[in-house]
Design a protein around this motif. Structure first.
Motif, PDB file in Angstrom:
ATOM      1  N   VAL A   1       0.802  -1.226   0.000  1.00  0.00           N
ATOM      2  CA  VAL A   1       0.000   0.000   0.000  1.00  0.00           C
ATOM      3  C   VAL A   1       0.836   1.278   0.000  1.00  0.00           C
ATOM      4  CG1 VAL A   1      -1.734   1.324   1.275  1.00  0.00           C
ATOM      5  CG2 VAL A   1      -2.026  -1.120   0.940  1.00  0.00           C
ATOM      6  N   ASN A   2       1.927   1.356   0.722  1.00  0.00           N
ATOM      7  CA  ASN A   2       2.717   2.600   0.716  1.00  0.00           C
ATOM      8  C   ASN A   2       3.148   2.956  -0.706  1.00  0.00           C
ATOM      9  OD1 ASN A   2       2.659   3.513   3.412  1.00  0.00           O
ATOM     10  ND2 ASN A   2       4.137   1.940   3.987  1.00  0.00           N
ATOM     11  N   TYR A   3       3.528   1.969  -1.482  1.00  0.00           N
ATOM     12  CA  TYR A   3       3.906   2.168  -2.884  1.00  0.00           C
ATOM     13  C   TYR A   3       2.713   2.725  -3.679  1.00  0.00           C
ATOM     14  CZ  TYR A   3       4.435   0.429  -7.708  1.00  0.00           C
ATOM     15  OH  TYR A   3       4.450   0.300  -9.074  1.00  0.00           O
ATOM     16  N   ILE A   4       1.534   2.151  -3.465  1.00  0.00           N
ATOM     17  CA  ILE A   4       0.330   2.591  -4.185  1.00  0.00           C
ATOM     18  C   ILE A   4      -0.063   4.004  -3.762  1.00  0.00           C
ATOM     19  CG2 ILE A   4      -2.124   2.135  -4.576  1.00  0.00           C
ATOM     20  CD1 ILE A   4      -1.421  -0.891  -4.156  1.00  0.00           C
ATOM     21  N   VAL A   5      -0.028   4.285  -2.477  1.00  0.00           N
ATOM     22  CA  VAL A   5      -0.397   5.620  -1.975  1.00  0.00           C
ATOM     23  C   VAL A   5       0.572   6.678  -2.503  1.00  0.00           C
ATOM     24  CG1 VAL A   5      -0.611   7.036   0.125  1.00  0.00           C
ATOM     25  CG2 VAL A   5      -1.693   4.782   0.011  1.00  0.00           C
ATOM     26  N   ASP A   6       1.854   6.359  -2.600  1.00  0.00           N
ATOM     27  CA  ASP A   6       2.812   7.292  -3.198  1.00  0.00           C
ATOM     28  C   ASP A   6       2.411   7.615  -4.637  1.00  0.00           C
ATOM     29  OD1 ASP A   6       4.316   7.429  -0.886  1.00  0.00           O
ATOM     30  OD2 ASP A   6       5.880   6.050  -1.601  1.00  0.00           O
ATOM     31  N   LYS A   7       2.007   6.604  -5.397  1.00  0.00           N
ATOM     32  CA  LYS A   7       1.552   6.818  -6.774  1.00  0.00           C
ATOM     33  C   LYS A   7       0.280   7.671  -6.795  1.00  0.00           C
ATOM     34  CE  LYS A   7       3.564   3.043  -9.308  1.00  0.00           C
ATOM     35  NZ  LYS A   7       4.226   3.973 -10.197  1.00  0.00           N
ATOM     36  N   MET A   8      -0.622   7.438  -5.845  1.00  0.00           N
ATOM     37  CA  MET A   8      -1.849   8.232  -5.772  1.00  0.00           C
ATOM     38  C   MET A   8      -1.529   9.706  -5.532  1.00  0.00           C
ATOM     39  SD  MET A   8      -4.256   5.642  -3.531  1.00  0.00           S
ATOM     40  CE  MET A   8      -5.736   6.660  -3.547  1.00  0.00           C
ATOM     41  N   SER A   9      -0.576   9.954  -4.675  1.00  0.00           N
ATOM     42  CA  SER A   9      -0.197  11.322  -4.333  1.00  0.00           C
ATOM     43  C   SER A   9       0.322  12.097  -5.537  1.00  0.00           C
ATOM     44  CB  SER A   9       0.871  11.300  -3.234  1.00  0.00           C
ATOM     45  OG  SER A   9       1.295  12.594  -2.928  1.00  0.00           O
ATOM     46  N   GLU A  10       1.011  11.408  -6.449  1.00  0.00           N
ATOM     47  CA  GLU A  10       1.625  12.054  -7.608  1.00  0.00           C
ATOM     48  C   GLU A  10       0.731  12.082  -8.846  1.00  0.00           C
ATOM     49  OE1 GLU A  10       4.438  13.816  -7.559  1.00  0.00           O
ATOM     50  OE2 GLU A  10       4.316  13.427  -5.407  1.00  0.00           O
ATOM     51  N   ALA A  11      -0.405  11.412  -8.806  1.00  0.00           N
ATOM     52  CA  ALA A  11      -1.289  11.344  -9.969  1.00  0.00           C
ATOM     53  C   ALA A  11      -2.111  12.622 -10.110  1.00  0.00           C
ATOM     54  CB  ALA A  11      -2.225  10.142  -9.843  1.00  0.00           C
ATOM     55  N   ASP A  12      -2.306  13.042 -11.361  1.00  0.00           N
ATOM     56  CA  ASP A  12      -3.211  14.158 -11.657  1.00  0.00           C
ATOM     57  C   ASP A  12      -4.661  13.685 -11.660  1.00  0.00           C
ATOM     58  OD1 ASP A  12      -1.126  16.119 -12.236  1.00  0.00           O
ATOM     59  OD2 ASP A  12      -0.756  14.926 -14.040  1.00  0.00           O
ATOM     60  N   VAL A  13      -4.840  12.426 -12.039  1.00  0.00           N
ATOM     61  CA  VAL A  13      -6.166  11.824 -12.154  1.00  0.00           C
ATOM     62  C   VAL A  13      -6.107  10.449 -11.503  1.00  0.00           C
ATOM     63  CG1 VAL A  13      -7.916  10.971 -13.775  1.00  0.00           C
ATOM     64  CG2 VAL A  13      -6.585  13.026 -14.345  1.00  0.00           C
ATOM     65  N   ILE A  14      -7.136  10.126 -10.720  1.00  0.00           N
ATOM     66  CA  ILE A  14      -7.258   8.787 -10.136  1.00  0.00           C
ATOM     67  C   ILE A  14      -8.540   8.158 -10.667  1.00  0.00           C
ATOM     68  CG2 ILE A  14      -7.637   7.449  -8.030  1.00  0.00           C
ATOM     69  CD1 ILE A  14      -5.754   9.314  -6.594  1.00  0.00           C
ATOM     70  N   VAL A  15      -8.398   6.916 -11.100  1.00  0.00           N
ATOM     71  CA  VAL A  15      -9.530   6.148 -11.604  1.00  0.00           C
ATOM     72  C   VAL A  15      -9.662   4.903 -10.742  1.00  0.00           C
ATOM     73  CG1 VAL A  15     -10.519   4.981 -13.615  1.00  0.00           C
ATOM     74  CG2 VAL A  15      -9.005   6.970 -13.932  1.00  0.00           C
ATOM     75  N   TRP A  16     -10.832   4.720 -10.170  1.00  0.00           N
ATOM     76  CA  TRP A  16     -11.130   3.524  -9.390  1.00  0.00           C
ATOM     77  C   TRP A  16     -11.959   2.586 -10.258  1.00  0.00           C
ATOM     78  CZ3 TRP A  16      -9.265   2.792  -4.491  1.00  0.00           C
ATOM     79  CH2 TRP A  16      -8.824   3.922  -3.782  1.00  0.00           C
ATOM     80  N   ALA A  17     -11.582   1.321 -10.334  1.00  0.00           N
ATOM     81  CA  ALA A  17     -12.359   0.313 -11.057  1.00  0.00           C
ATOM     82  C   ALA A  17     -12.696  -0.803 -10.082  1.00  0.00           C
ATOM     83  CB  ALA A  17     -11.571  -0.226 -12.243  1.00  0.00           C
ATOM     84  N   SER A  18     -13.979  -1.123  -9.975  1.00  0.00           N
ATOM     85  CA  SER A  18     -14.404  -2.114  -8.989  1.00  0.00           C
ATOM     86  C   SER A  18     -15.591  -2.929  -9.491  1.00  0.00           C
ATOM     87  CB  SER A  18     -14.827  -1.414  -7.685  1.00  0.00           C
ATOM     88  OG  SER A  18     -15.321  -2.335  -6.737  1.00  0.00           O
ATOM     89  N   PRO A  19     -15.613  -4.206  -9.129  1.00  0.00           N
ATOM     90  CA  PRO A  19     -16.867  -4.939  -9.278  1.00  0.00           C
ATOM     91  C   PRO A  19     -17.800  -4.494  -8.153  1.00  0.00           C
ATOM     92  CG  PRO A  19     -15.229  -6.334  -8.234  1.00  0.00           C
ATOM     93  CD  PRO A  19     -14.545  -5.046  -8.576  1.00  0.00           C
ATOM     94  N   ILE A  20     -19.077  -4.645  -8.367  1.00  0.00           N
ATOM     95  CA  ILE A  20     -20.055  -4.299  -7.344  1.00  0.00           C
ATOM     96  C   ILE A  20     -20.477  -5.579  -6.634  1.00  0.00           C
ATOM     97  CG2 ILE A  20     -22.340  -3.305  -6.921  1.00  0.00           C
ATOM     98  CD1 ILE A  20     -20.108  -1.307  -7.865  1.00  0.00           C
ATOM     99  N   TYR A  21     -20.240  -5.604  -5.341  1.00  0.00           N
ATOM    100  CA  TYR A  21     -20.650  -6.728  -4.498  1.00  0.00           C
ATOM    101  C   TYR A  21     -21.638  -6.196  -3.460  1.00  0.00           C
ATOM    102  CZ  TYR A  21     -16.494  -9.202  -6.319  1.00  0.00           C
ATOM    103  OH  TYR A  21     -15.553  -9.798  -7.116  1.00  0.00           O
TER     104      TYR A  21
END
Length: 179
Positions: free
Chosen positions: A67-87
């Protein structure tokens, strides 16, 4: 301006329908001349938040996983896209866990302003994703500089590959191209 787009494919299944939406969105982003990366959670270690709030002081989570790696990427992104199945009419557990674990971003000078949501559901009703959108809006409420810019709904898809040939893939591509 070249935008840096981070796509978070949160399905626990490899080759999932929501991941296919993410890939179509990514292709649109790249075809428009922007940079994009998809992070798939099905092959990542993402543990549950323990609620210690150390991340608010250190800007890193004490849990040693991906997660720390992913959160670092989130911090630097101009745009965040979430993709999820609906449960059960909400985002999948993996997406909710990553939302909780993104807490180190709270109170920082994060870059993202635009957020998109791509979702697939076995249910065919237009309101099948309303609860998931509310969940995402709850996260966005904590990030006042960001807003939900678009949603793609793939309805009536349950088995891997059910999304093939559906208009939602074209919609995701076009939305990515317009970022």
């Amino acid at each position: 301006m070249n935008k840096n787009v981070l796509i978070l494919a949160t399905s626990p299944r490899k080759n999932a329908n929501s991941s296919r939406l993410a890939e179509a969105f990514c292709k649109g982003v790249k075809d428009a001349g922007n940079s994009a990366e998809i992070v798939y959670l099905y092959n990542k270690q993402v543990g549950f938040c323990c609620g210690c709030l150390s991340c608010q002081r250190t800007r890193k989570c004490i849990i040693k996983d991906d997660v720390n790696y992913i959160v670092d990427k989130m911090s630097e992104a101009d745009v965040i896209v979430w993709a999820s199945p609906i449960y059960y009419y909400d985002v999948c557990a993996q997406m909710k866990t990553l939302i909780d674990r993104s807490n180190p971003l709270f109170g920082t000078n994060y870059k993202f302003r635009d957020v998109y949501f791509l979702a697939s559901s076995a249910d065919q009703s237009q309101d099948a994703m309303d609860g998931a959108i509310v969940s995402l809006q709850g996260w966005l409420s904590c990030y006042g500089k960001a807003e939900l810019k678009g949603v793609v709904k793939a309805l009536g898809v349950e088995q891997i590959g059910d999304i093939d040939g559906l208009p939602a893939l074209d919609e995701a591509y076009l939305m990515g191209k317009a970022v």
